[in-house]
Enzyme design. Sequence first.
Site: not given
Ligand code: NAD
Length: 266
Positions: A145, A158
Amino acid sequence: MAGRLDGKVAIVTGAGSGIGKAIAERFHREGAAVVVVDLKADRAEAVASELGDRAVPIAADVTRPEDNQRAVATAVQRFGKLDIFMGNAGVFDGFLSLPQYQTPDQLVEMFDRLFAVNVKGYLLGAYAAVPELLKTQGTLLFTASTAGFYTNQGGIIYTMSKHAVVGLIRELAYELAPKIRVNGIAPGGTFTDLRNAIPLGAEFGDPDKRSLFDMPGLDQFIIQSTPLRRVNRPEDHAAVAAFLASDDAAGLTGVIVHCDGGYGIR
Ligand code: NAD
């Protein structure tokens, strides 16, 4: 045209939603067989059935060693090997700053939850995948991230967890070379369900400050602070992940691509 991932077998965690879902779809479109891992069985099943052939869903909790082992075993049993492990499942802290925690117990609860998923989950995934990746000279990828590099991209916990992910990627890249390439993507603010993934109760903290994602005008805020004047989409991150997973990136390891519209150029 042949897909860049033809014949490859990939695991994507957190693939039931958001960035992970887009990555699973992109890997599949580029020719890979995909093991779709998510905590939520219905989400994993929906994505795998949308992909059709060459996709299998697994309901698994990445914080559990046995669930990571089961995901790897499934890839090998169903598709014969493992070439790509993409650790992506993550949870968020709602931008909570240290003083917003009302008790030490709340702080500990958030710390344990975020480090269990965001850090231990990736470490356990790598541990389970490496023996198979050594056989295929495969690749590890992780979703970091901008919070792994800059301030105010998340709350205190985070941000700490994503700094740990940067360390994981860089150290593993060194340890596993020359056989396994290890790289990452660092998304900036992206509209996904992550805003709903705050692990504590609704009454926790100050509801008005729980999630910047709930603020009206957040898209404009991101656009104004981003040189490319855009909010990246999950598909933008998936395109970078597919490149890093492919042989086009054969010369890269220990690289974390900032998918942030230029936010970090300052
Ligand atoms: P999201 O919530 O849409 O998707 C995350 C998925 O992970 C969900 O389907 C959830 O059920 C699953 N999950 C959560 N805990 C879990 C576990 N213990 N075991 C298995 N699955 C699990 O979120 P996203 O934005 O797609 O996030 C994906 C990655 O991207 C994360 O690592 C997040 O930190 C990173 N990220 C997101 C952003 C943003 O702005 N959305 C920015 C930077 C980084």
